[in-house]
Design a protein around this motif. Structure first.
Motif, mmCIF file in Angstrom:
data_model
loop_
_atom_site.group_PDB
_atom_site.id
_atom_site.type_symbol
_atom_site.label_atom_id
_atom_site.label_comp_id
_atom_site.label_asym_id
_atom_site.label_seq_id
_atom_site.Cartn_x
_atom_site.Cartn_y
_atom_site.Cartn_z
ATOM 1 N N ARG A 157 1.007 -1.096 0.029
ATOM 2 C CA ARG A 157 0.175 0.164 -0.197
ATOM 3 C C ARG A 157 0.961 1.441 0.074
ATOM 4 O O ARG A 157 0.250 2.420 0.089
ATOM 5 N N ARG A 191 -7.578 -4.754 14.739
ATOM 6 C CA ARG A 191 -7.645 -3.488 13.891
ATOM 7 C C ARG A 191 -6.552 -3.706 12.836
ATOM 8 O O ARG A 191 -6.987 -2.905 11.896
ATOM 9 N N CYS A 245 -6.301 -6.374 10.981
ATOM 10 C CA CYS A 245 -7.410 -6.889 9.599
ATOM 11 C C CYS A 245 -8.303 -5.716 9.243
ATOM 12 O O CYS A 245 -8.434 -5.591 8.082
ATOM 13 N N THR A 246 -8.801 -4.864 10.209
ATOM 14 C CA THR A 246 -9.668 -3.825 9.551
ATOM 15 C C THR A 246 -9.007 -2.724 8.849
ATOM 16 O O THR A 246 -9.460 -2.380 7.823
ATOM 17 N N VAL A 247 -7.699 -2.302 9.326
ATOM 18 C CA VAL A 247 -7.147 -1.408 8.559
ATOM 19 C C VAL A 247 -6.814 -1.815 7.000
ATOM 20 O O VAL A 247 -6.766 -1.023 6.130
ATOM 21 N N SER A 271 -8.320 -3.926 5.433
ATOM 22 C CA SER A 271 -9.715 -4.641 4.911
ATOM 23 C C SER A 271 -9.577 -6.297 4.596
ATOM 24 O O SER A 271 -9.905 -6.667 3.323
ATOM 25 N N ILE A 272 -9.123 -6.820 5.466
ATOM 26 C CA ILE A 272 -8.846 -8.240 5.365
ATOM 27 C C ILE A 272 -9.581 -9.093 6.377
ATOM 28 O O ILE A 272 -9.811 -8.574 7.648
ATOM 29 N N THR A 273 -9.976 -10.379 6.139
ATOM 30 C CA THR A 273 -10.592 -11.259 7.202
ATOM 31 C C THR A 273 -9.465 -11.823 8.280
ATOM 32 O O THR A 273 -8.183 -11.915 7.597
#
Length: 66
Positions: A16, A51, A53-55, A57-59
């Motif tokens: 990213r 957090r 995983c949230t950041v 956008s993955i499970t």
């Protein structure tokens, strides 16, 4: 295990084009604390796993098994 998780987080961060400082800010931790996680010197990733995983956008499954 710490090194594998650190390498996974680093790879996701680099994909990213994020700096360590940027990701640390997203995780609400210091850059030095993040660097220790990425370098396998800390188990703090376990506390921040949801957090992370949230950041990204993955499970959780994607993070741990891909």
């Amino acid at each position: 295990m710490k090194n594998l998780i650190g390498e996974k987080i680093k790879a996701l961060r680099i994909e990213r084009n994020w700096s360590q400082e940027h990701l640390a800010d997203l995780l609400f931790i210091s850059q030095s604390a993040y660097a220790r996680m990425e370098n396998g010197q800390s188990n703090a990733w376990a506390v921040h796993l949801e957090r992370i995983c949230t950041v990204f956008s993955i499970t959780l499954e994607e993070f741990l098994f891909e």
